[in-house]
Design an enzyme around this catalytic site. Structure first.
Site, PDB file in Angstrom:
ATOM      1  N   ALA A  33       0.818  -1.223   0.000  1.00  0.00           N
ATOM      2  CA  ALA A  33       0.000   0.000   0.000  1.00  0.00           C
ATOM      3  C   ALA A  33       0.847   1.267   0.000  1.00  0.00           C
ATOM      4  CB  ALA A  33      -0.916  -0.007   1.222  1.00  0.00           C
ATOM      5  N   GLU A 129     -15.595  -4.757  -2.724  1.00  0.00           N
ATOM      6  CA  GLU A 129     -15.171  -6.070  -3.225  1.00  0.00           C
ATOM      7  C   GLU A 129     -15.802  -7.212  -2.434  1.00  0.00           C
ATOM      8  OE1 GLU A 129     -12.716  -6.874  -5.974  1.00  0.00           O
ATOM      9  OE2 GLU A 129     -14.132  -8.470  -5.565  1.00  0.00           O
ATOM     10  N   GLY A 187     -24.093 -25.185  10.604  1.00  0.00           N
ATOM     11  CA  GLY A 187     -23.744 -23.762  10.645  1.00  0.00           C
ATOM     12  C   GLY A 187     -23.576 -23.137   9.270  1.00  0.00           C
ATOM     13  N   GLU A 190     -28.294 -20.024   7.994  1.00  0.00           N
ATOM     14  CA  GLU A 190     -28.775 -19.246   9.144  1.00  0.00           C
ATOM     15  C   GLU A 190     -30.049 -19.882   9.693  1.00  0.00           C
ATOM     16  OE1 GLU A 190     -27.431 -16.216   9.967  1.00  0.00           O
ATOM     17  OE2 GLU A 190     -26.124 -15.880   8.245  1.00  0.00           O
ATOM     18  N   ASP A 201     -30.166 -13.159  -1.690  1.00  0.00           N
ATOM     19  CA  ASP A 201     -28.749 -12.824  -1.525  1.00  0.00           C
ATOM     20  C   ASP A 201     -28.022 -12.912  -2.877  1.00  0.00           C
ATOM     21  OD1 ASP A 201     -26.220 -12.639   0.308  1.00  0.00           O
ATOM     22  OD2 ASP A 201     -25.883 -14.424  -0.918  1.00  0.00           O
ATOM     23  N   LYS A 205     -26.148  -9.836  -5.335  1.00  0.00           N
ATOM     24  CA  LYS A 205     -24.800  -9.910  -5.919  1.00  0.00           C
ATOM     25  C   LYS A 205     -24.860  -9.837  -7.446  1.00  0.00           C
ATOM     26  CE  LYS A 205     -23.418 -12.710  -1.947  1.00  0.00           C
ATOM     27  NZ  LYS A 205     -23.371 -14.088  -1.421  1.00  0.00           N
ATOM     28  N   GLY A 310     -17.223 -16.194   5.055  1.00  0.00           N
ATOM     29  CA  GLY A 310     -16.275 -16.584   6.102  1.00  0.00           C
ATOM     30  C   GLY A 310     -15.422 -15.415   6.539  1.00  0.00           C
TER      31      GLY A 310
HETATM   32  N1  HSE Z   1     -25.003 -16.091   3.002  1.00  0.00           N
HETATM   33  C1  HSE Z   1     -24.087 -15.942   1.914  1.00  0.00           C
HETATM   34  C2  HSE Z   1     -23.802 -17.305   1.300  1.00  0.00           C
HETATM   35  C3  HSE Z   1     -22.790 -15.305   2.271  1.00  0.00           C
HETATM   36  O1  HSE Z   1     -24.318 -18.308   1.755  1.00  0.00           O
HETATM   37  O2  HSE Z   1     -23.041 -17.336   0.349  1.00  0.00           O
HETATM   38  C4  HSE Z   1     -22.919 -13.852   2.403  1.00  0.00           C
HETATM   39  O3  HSE Z   1     -23.450 -13.273   1.256  1.00  0.00           O
END
Ligand code: HSE
Length: 455
Positions: A33, A129, A187, A190, A201, A205, A310
């Site tokens: 950087a 990003e 896990g 959710e 989701d 994206k 993650g």
């Molecule tokens: N919940 C999303 C997934 C990760 O399962 O890919 C965060 O967008």
């Protein structure tokens, strides 16, 4: 030079990963950087927990506005999520002249136009990003690495939860509900998995990628969204027998119109389960991994693969943005990388096409009475609608079970008929499905899954 000062709003899974990776790799990051990057202030409602994560040298507060108001802070990282307080704080940070890094896909997909306009007016960067495919540098690739190209289409596995569920369904022959429970127990999903399993989701994206690929405003409200909740183990098995895998894909495509066929120019933006040939690399992306295929006119096909969620994988993307901003923050706005890859005054107004106008091919599964003439009626409806059949698969008839008889269901043997079609307009397929569904010999709701060759 003194390190650039960063304020972090929300220190959960990604926030703590960002803090840890920045500390662990500080020498390497500084060499890249050109100066140090230092998280010097954190806002989190659980101050004691946050303080224990970052140690005594970092100031921790419960009020995010104290971070925004701090004149020493150059960059604000927003990791709160959602479109409520996160939106207010991002706009306030921009108004205070701070650069912003966010992983908030919902915020940008829904309110990106307002946020990018505010940032441009103020001459600050909003970097994101981490909002798409977690650690995979797909924004960088689309916005900079592929900048020479006319992007033709993008197709991505951009939700790890649903890819994990689909992988389990295929590997173990599970139905959706069972695979979801397993994903929750492990896990991966959710407690409230709605955003993931309903495709929302992934649509956030896909919306962001669509804007960057084609220089259009973010238009989440125009995206077609269908999740994986209606998929059955049978469809995954039949797809396999036909040489396909079923994946939840986010797809965006530049469609060139064809007046003779009544097809308008536009952009496709859609998320739905999709049959893809099992031999494609992306068909073999398993578990919670993400992958995005981008087709450009100069480069051809490219594939980006990695962890889409993650702590440290997402931190990797957040810190990449911090480094970019550190390098460019003294450049005037005209020399910064445009938020959506194209200059704000050179955006396109090409429309996102309604789903009814999209052209694709289909997998259909019909549960039918195994009687003479059923197939002829079904194929007749498709022929009349101008839909050409690519392949037909008929299973052996099931025996009538005692249970089915007791439940008063059809007293004739039943069977599954699977049909693959060639490309047709979605509206024609909708009309044909309605007619087929009305046949008395079609016993259950017809399953329709779109098919993409990704060639
Ligand atoms: N919940 C999303 C997934 C990760 O399962 O890919 C965060 O967008």
């Amino acid at each position: 030079m003194k390190p650039i000062q960063v304020g972090l709003l929300g220190i959960g899974v990604v926030g703590s990963g960002t803090f840890n990776v920045l500390v662990r790799n500080q020498e390497e990051i500084k060499r890249r950087a050109g100066r140090g990057i230092h998280i010097s202030m954190v806002a989190d409602l659980d101050v004691a927990r946050a303080q224990s994560l970052v140690g005594p040298e970092v100031k921790v507060v419960s009020d995010a506005r104290l971070v925004i108001a701090n004149p020493d802070i150059d960059i604000v990282i927003e990791l709160i999520g959602g479109c409520g307080i996160a939106k207010t704080l991002v706009l306030e940070a921009i108004a205070a002249g701070k650069h912003v890094v966010t992983a908030n896909k919902a915020l940008l997909a829904v309110h990106g136009t307002e946020i990018f306009a505010a940032a441009s007016a103020k001459g600050v960067m909003v970097a994101f990003e981490a909002a798409v495919a977690g650690g995979i540098p797909i924004i960088k690739a689309l916005r900079e690495g592929l900048t020479a190209n006319r992007i033709q289409w993008i197709a991505g596995i951009i939700n790890g939860t649903t890819n994990f569920i689909l992988s389990e369904m295929r590997d173990k022959g599970l139905d959706f509900a069972v695979a979801l429970k397993q994903a929750q127990a492990l896990g991966y999903a959710e407690a409230d998995p709605t955003f993931d399993i309903e495709g929302i989701d992934a649509a956030h994206k896909a919306t962001i990628m669509s804007a960057i690929a084609f220089g259009i405003p973010v238009q989440f409200d125009k995206a077609y969204i269908e999740g994986i909740t209606k998929l059955g183990a049978a469809d995954i098995k039949y797809a396999e027998q036909l040489g396909y895998r079923i994946k939840l894909l986010g797809i965006t495509k530049r469609r060139f119109g064809n007046a003779a066929k009544g097809l308008a120019d536009g952009i496709e933006l859609r998320v739905h389960p999709c049959l893809i040939p099992a031999r494609r690399l992306i068909a073999n992306v398993e578990g919670a991994m993400n992958a995005v295929v981008v087709q450009g006119d100069a480069i051809g096909t490219t594939l980006y693969y990695g962890k889409g969620a993650g702590s440290e994988p997402t931190a990797s993307a957040v810190i990449a943005d911090l480094v970019d901003i550190t390098r460019l923050h003294t450049a005037d706005a005209a020399h910064q990388v445009p938020h959506l890859a194209f200059q704000p005054n050179a955006m396109s107004d090409l429309a996102v096409l309604p789903m009814g106008e999209v052209v694709t091919s289909y997998y259909l599964r019909l549960r039918v009475a195994d009687e003479a003439g059923v197939l002829a009626k079904v194929t007749g409806i498709l022929a009349t609608a101008g839909i050409s059949i690519d392949a037909v698969l008929q299973r052996e008839a099931d025996e009538i079970s005692g249970q089915a008889a007791l439940a008063g269901r059809a007293q004739v043997p039943q069977t599954d008929v699977i049909i693959l079609t060639h490309d047709c307009v979605e509206a024609s397929m909708n009309a044909a499905i309605a007619l087929m569904q009305a046949l008395p010999t079609v016993l259950e709701p017809i399953t329709r899954i779109r098919k993409e060759e990704l060639a």
